[in-house]
Design a protein around this motif. Structure first.
Motif, PDB file in Angstrom:
ATOM      1  N   GLU A 126      33.446  63.853  36.099  1.00  0.00           N
ATOM      2  CA  GLU A 126      33.395  64.980  36.279  1.00  0.00           C
ATOM      3  C   GLU A 126      34.154  65.646  37.152  1.00  0.00           C
ATOM      4  N   ASN A 127      34.974  66.779  36.698  1.00  0.00           N
ATOM      5  CA  ASN A 127      35.671  67.739  37.800  1.00  0.00           C
ATOM      6  C   ASN A 127      36.649  66.782  38.485  1.00  0.00           C
ATOM      7  N   SER A 143      35.516  67.208  32.464  1.00  0.00           N
ATOM      8  CA  SER A 143      34.956  66.142  32.166  1.00  0.00           C
ATOM      9  C   SER A 143      35.692  65.069  31.355  1.00  0.00           C
TER      10      SER A 143
END
Length: 407
Positions: free
Chosen positions: A47-48, A67
């Motif tokens: 994620e991120n 993501s």
């Protein structure tokens, strides 16, 4: 990372603020993110974060994402809210994407391409790759040319144990400049029919002389003059213990003419037939070779005709570990049967020319040492002599030959 929760029984968990490296293939993928989730063995969601395949300290390009899911079992990666950055400049934004991991093929859009030319204006291509089956695939490419229109291109490739080939079709429904449709076609196919028989087809065609000049931006293609159209068969076998080979070819060309710089189109071979046989170690003394050819040359405007050529030769190689000597003699016969000749020029021409070669040499070798390593040093003097008597052949046409480039 700063904090890890991991279940060793099913390979699930999470890692906070990770810096990571995947080394599953030829290139390592490395990057960092806010969070990495372990979804099972060889299955991750990040994620991120970002990643690159550049060497450490040389982050020329980087892939940022909201993501990223990497499934190494299915060898598929899926990204969302992604950006491709080159030296900290965003060059593409992609809301969703799916791509293969390692070298596995996958259907989907490829990177678009851009060009700008004086004849076509701005050109944009949007290729789509179709993984039809393990032994065949296709690429479909809409191509927008602002001054010309929208061109549709299709490339199809196939592969089998006995044959392989590729097909390319291009079609512009209406050229905005010329007010007509334009098209191109190309087929290359090779096939092994039996262990003794193989064939090849090479067909190329475009709708008009200016096709490559107007519709292509690569110099190699815009400068094409002759497009080959060829069908070829080759057969090899033996009879009564004597090996032989034969081939059959039809070769034509589409010549693309420039009115400001016209060229002479090449002769067409319709057909060309070759035959050869050889026998080695005759009575333990000599080798015999016998090649022969018949070919019919045609041309829309120039002198044309057929040619028969024979070039038998016999050699007597004498070989030892230390020296060799090979005398060789042969006879070349060439005969032409011409039509559409100029006034006063004969329609039948022929020449019979004997020739000989002498090839000899010696091989010296000794043990040597260099920089502490054992080596073998060799010295191989050789003498090669050729004799061909002069024969005036200035009346014979140049169907497929030119002046020798001696250097």
């Amino acid at each position: 990372g700063t904090r890890l929760r991991f279940d060793t029984r099913n390979d699930t968990g999470s890692l906070e603020q990770p810096k990571y490296t995947f080394r599953g293939g030829e290139r390592a993928i490395r990057g960092e993110a806010e969070r990495m989730e372990f979804l099972g063995k060889d299955h991750y969601r990040i994620e991120n974060g970002s990643f690159t395949t550049c060497e450490p300290g040389k982050d020329d390009w980087r892939f940022d994402f909201g993501s990223l899911e990497l499934d190494y079992d299915d060898e598929v990666g899926t990204g969302r809210n992604a950006k491709v950055r080159f030296f900290d400049t965003t060059i593409a934004a992609i809301p969703w994407m799916s791509f293969p991991l390692e070298k596995r093929r996958k259907s989907g859009f490829l990177a678009p391409s851009y060009a700008q030319t004086s004849r076509g204006g701005v050109e944009m291509s949007f290729p789509f790759y179709w993984n039809i089956a393990p032994e065949q695939d296709a690429t479909l490419t809409p191509r927008v040319i602002t001054k010309r229109g929208t061109q549709l291109n299709a490339d199809y490739r196939y592969l089998n144990a006995a044959y392989a080939g590729s097909l390319r079709v291009e079609y512009l429904p209406e050229d905005n400049e010329l007010k007509k449709s334009r098209s191109g076609f190309s087929l290359q196919h090779t096939q092994t029919f039996t262990p003794a028989l193989m064939g090849r087809v090479d067909l190329n065609k475009v709708s008009d002389d200016r096709y490559y000049v107007d519709l292509f931006s690569r110099v190699r293609q815009t400068s094409q003059t002759n497009l080959q159209r060829e069908a070829f068969l080759q057969y090899g076998n033996s009879i009564f213990g004597q090996g032989y080979g034969a081939s059959f070819r039809i070769q034509k060309f589409q010549t693309l003419q420039d009115p400001l710089a016209p060229v002479v189109s090449p002769y067409q071979r319709v057909p060309q037939v070759n035959f050869s046989t050889a026998r080695n170690d005759i009575a333990g003394l000599a080798d015999l070779n016998f090649p022969a050819e018949y070919v019919r040359f045609t041309h829309p405007t120039l002198v044309q005709g057929s040619r028969v050529s024979l070039n038998p030769s016999i050699s007597a190689p004498f070989l030892t570990p230390g020296y060799f000597f090979t005398p060789k003699v042969g006879m070349r016969y060439v005969g032409y049967n011409l039509d559409r000749t100029a006034v006063g020029q004969p329609e039948r021409l022929s020449a019979t020319i004997p020739w000989m070669t002498l090839d000899g040499g010696m091989v010296f070798e000794r043990d040597a040492r260099l920089a502490g390593r054992d080596m073998t040093q060799t010295f191989e003097p050789r003498v090669y002599y050729t004799y061909v008597p002069y024969k005036d052949q200035s009346q014979m046409p140049f169907f497929d030959t030119g002046l020798a480039d001696l250097n």
